[in-house]
Design a protein around this motif. Structure first.
Motif, PDB file in Angstrom:
ATOM      1  N   TYR A   1     -32.455 -11.083 -39.148  1.00 13.97           N
ATOM      2  CA  TYR A   1     -33.252 -10.393 -38.221  1.00 13.97           C
ATOM      3  C   TYR A   1     -33.149  -8.919 -38.466  1.00 13.97           C
ATOM      4  O   TYR A   1     -34.129  -8.233 -37.849  1.00 13.97           O
ATOM      5  N   ASN A   2     -32.216  -8.467 -39.108  1.00 12.61           N
ATOM      6  CA  ASN A   2     -32.205  -6.893 -39.513  1.00 12.61           C
ATOM      7  C   ASN A   2     -32.258  -6.013 -38.154  1.00 12.61           C
ATOM      8  O   ASN A   2     -32.978  -5.057 -37.900  1.00 12.61           O
ATOM      9  N   ASN A   3     -31.269  -6.563 -37.155  1.00  8.91           N
ATOM     10  CA  ASN A   3     -31.185  -5.717 -36.021  1.00  8.91           C
ATOM     11  C   ASN A   3     -29.731  -6.250 -35.410  1.00  8.91           C
ATOM     12  O   ASN A   3     -29.186  -7.171 -35.619  1.00  8.91           O
ATOM     13  N   ASP A   4     -29.455  -5.119 -34.238  1.00  9.90           N
ATOM     14  CA  ASP A   4     -28.363  -5.537 -33.275  1.00  9.90           C
ATOM     15  C   ASP A   4     -28.896  -6.318 -32.262  1.00  9.90           C
ATOM     16  O   ASP A   4     -29.640  -6.040 -31.668  1.00  9.90           O
ATOM     17  N   PHE A   5     -27.735  -7.047 -31.909  1.00  3.37           N
ATOM     18  CA  PHE A   5     -28.281  -7.966 -30.566  1.00  3.37           C
ATOM     19  C   PHE A   5     -26.754  -7.966 -29.579  1.00  3.37           C
ATOM     20  O   PHE A   5     -25.850  -7.901 -30.016  1.00  3.37           O
ATOM     21  N   SER A   6     -27.412  -7.895 -28.194  1.00  2.01           N
ATOM     22  CA  SER A   6     -26.410  -7.760 -27.227  1.00  2.01           C
ATOM     23  C   SER A   6     -26.693  -8.957 -26.433  1.00  2.01           C
ATOM     24  O   SER A   6     -27.952  -9.206 -25.874  1.00  2.01           O
ATOM     25  N   MET A   7     -25.796  -9.639 -25.794  1.00  2.00           N
ATOM     26  CA  MET A   7     -25.863 -10.534 -24.624  1.00  2.00           C
ATOM     27  C   MET A   7     -25.098 -10.180 -23.350  1.00  2.00           C
ATOM     28  O   MET A   7     -23.657  -9.922 -23.624  1.00  2.00           O
ATOM     29  N   GLU A   8     -25.499 -10.486 -22.220  1.00  3.66           N
ATOM     30  CA  GLU A   8     -24.854 -10.118 -20.874  1.00  3.66           C
ATOM     31  C   GLU A   8     -24.488 -11.361 -20.503  1.00  3.66           C
ATOM     32  O   GLU A   8     -25.454 -12.340 -20.574  1.00  3.66           O
ATOM     33  N   PHE A   9     -23.338 -11.633 -19.885  1.00  4.29           N
ATOM     34  CA  PHE A   9     -22.891 -12.950 -19.200  1.00  4.29           C
ATOM     35  C   PHE A   9     -22.426 -12.736 -17.802  1.00  4.29           C
ATOM     36  O   PHE A   9     -21.978 -11.658 -17.421  1.00  4.29           O
ATOM     37  N   ASP A  10     -22.553 -13.520 -16.946  1.00  5.15           N
ATOM     38  CA  ASP A  10     -22.203 -13.690 -15.752  1.00  5.15           C
ATOM     39  C   ASP A  10     -20.460 -13.747 -15.434  1.00  5.15           C
ATOM     40  O   ASP A  10     -19.988 -14.468 -16.494  1.00  5.15           O
ATOM     41  N   THR A  11     -20.159 -13.421 -14.300  1.00  7.69           N
ATOM     42  CA  THR A  11     -18.733 -13.650 -13.889  1.00  7.69           C
ATOM     43  C   THR A  11     -18.264 -15.101 -14.373  1.00  7.69           C
ATOM     44  O   THR A  11     -18.940 -16.106 -13.780  1.00  7.69           O
ATOM     45  N   GLY A  12     -17.191 -15.260 -15.157  1.00  6.71           N
ATOM     46  CA  GLY A  12     -17.034 -16.790 -15.146  1.00  6.71           C
ATOM     47  C   GLY A  12     -15.522 -17.110 -14.720  1.00  6.71           C
ATOM     48  O   GLY A  12     -15.117 -16.542 -13.783  1.00  6.71           O
ATOM     49  N   PHE A  13     -14.897 -18.016 -15.449  1.00  9.41           N
ATOM     50  CA  PHE A  13     -13.588 -18.496 -14.867  1.00  9.41           C
ATOM     51  C   PHE A  13     -12.416 -18.672 -16.254  1.00  9.41           C
ATOM     52  O   PHE A  13     -13.044 -18.722 -17.335  1.00  9.41           O
ATOM     53  N   VAL A  14     -11.177 -18.308 -15.936  1.00  8.75           N
ATOM     54  CA  VAL A  14     -10.346 -18.643 -16.876  1.00  8.75           C
ATOM     55  C   VAL A  14      -9.291 -19.627 -16.376  1.00  8.75           C
ATOM     56  O   VAL A  14      -8.805 -19.395 -14.996  1.00  8.75           O
ATOM     57  N   ILE A  15      -8.871 -20.723 -17.060  1.00  8.85           N
ATOM     58  CA  ILE A  15      -7.741 -21.349 -16.424  1.00  8.85           C
ATOM     59  C   ILE A  15      -6.743 -21.429 -17.766  1.00  8.85           C
ATOM     60  O   ILE A  15      -7.022 -21.324 -18.980  1.00  8.85           O
ATOM     61  N   GLY A  16      -5.515 -21.655 -17.753  1.00  6.67           N
ATOM     62  CA  GLY A  16      -4.425 -21.939 -18.767  1.00  6.67           C
ATOM     63  C   GLY A  16      -3.188 -22.423 -18.285  1.00  6.67           C
ATOM     64  O   GLY A  16      -2.784 -22.377 -17.116  1.00  6.67           O
ATOM     65  N   GLY A  17      -2.386 -22.178 -19.163  1.00  3.54           N
ATOM     66  CA  GLY A  17      -0.903 -22.560 -18.914  1.00  3.54           C
ATOM     67  C   GLY A  17      -0.057 -21.863 -20.134  1.00  3.54           C
ATOM     68  O   GLY A  17      -0.517 -21.548 -21.094  1.00  3.54           O
ATOM     69  N   VAL A  18       1.325 -21.655 -19.553  1.00  2.61           N
ATOM     70  CA  VAL A  18       2.125 -21.049 -20.462  1.00  2.61           C
ATOM     71  C   VAL A  18       3.544 -21.750 -20.687  1.00  2.61           C
ATOM     72  O   VAL A  18       3.789 -22.213 -19.596  1.00  2.61           O
ATOM     73  N   VAL A  19       4.350 -21.613 -21.618  1.00  2.00           N
ATOM     74  CA  VAL A  19       5.320 -22.106 -21.829  1.00  2.00           C
ATOM     75  C   VAL A  19       6.403 -20.984 -22.092  1.00  2.00           C
ATOM     76  O   VAL A  19       6.103 -20.135 -23.055  1.00  2.00           O
TER      77      VAL A  19
END
Length: 226
Positions: free
Chosen positions: A58-76
């Protein structure tokens, strides 16, 4: 003679009792903290920066905004000593699309979702103690798989299937001991992913290249030590 015999027997009894008490105390001694493994499960809010890409098609730069989301996870993880601990992390974040910009044009509505799955190796340092609370700082490096299913207002295309990119994070937090082997973990993480290429979701062979996803994350976790 009898008094000497009684004194000797009493001294021997006292010595045996003292040794027995020490042996019993050693038998129930709690393992040192630096020998403990742990598992942490966490979740929270994730605040993403806009995702910027470039598309030769498309010969151009693109930007996208996103709403606040969530994060989940685990660690060892495992404590190395009284200060340092290392861990492996698997986590997942997801966001709802809000708007997009092509070049320097106005922002227009966008639809769809973007997600990221992180695989990170972390190192944390407990730098201060306040009673049952500990302040820690550190970070990690690894990789993340980022993908999207978005469309842009008035168009049938947007960010589609993504790929792997280099990932890292920096953070700090406070742990609070609820019990001998259970902690609460209040943490902040700045997560960053770079070098992700997105296929166009609906049109031609276009590629939106070198996408970057940065996010600020506030999370609450529960740690089980063993």
């Amino acid at each position: 003679m009898r008094m000497r015999l009684l004194a000797g027997v009493s001294a021997m009894a006292l010595m045996l009792g003292w040794n027995s008490a020490n042996a019993a105390e050693a038998a129930v001694e709690i393992p040192a903290a630096q020998d403990l493994w742990y598992v942490t499960l966490f979740g929270g809010a994730s605040f993403p920066n806009r995702v910027k890409t470039h598309a030769d098609y498309y010969n151009n730069d693109f930007s996208m905004e996103f709403d606040t989301g969530f994060v989940i996870g685990g660690v060892v993880g495992r404590r190395i000593n009284d200060v340092f601990r290392v861990e492996g992390e698997l986590s997942y974040a997801r966001y709802k699309a809000n708007s997009y910009q092509e070049g320097v044009s106005a922002w227009f509505p966008a639809d769809g979702d973007l997600s990221a799955t992180y695989l990170l190796a972390n190192v944390w340092a407990d730098v201060a103690h306040f009673g049952d609370a500990k302040l820690y700082v550190g970070g990690g490096i690894g990789a993340a798989h980022v993908t999207a299913d978005t469309t842009w207002g008035g168009h049938l295309y947007g960010y589609g299937r993504g790929g792997w990119g280099f990932a890292g994070q920096l953070g700090a937090g406070v742990t609070y001991a609820l019990a001998q082997n259970i902690d609460l973990d209040f943490g902040y993480r700045f997560k960053a992913v770079s070098g992700v290429d997105f296929d166009s979701s609906r049109e031609g062979d276009a590629v939106f290249s070198n996408g970057k996803l940065n996010s600020h994350n506030l999370q609450l976790g529960v740690t089980f030590k063993f």
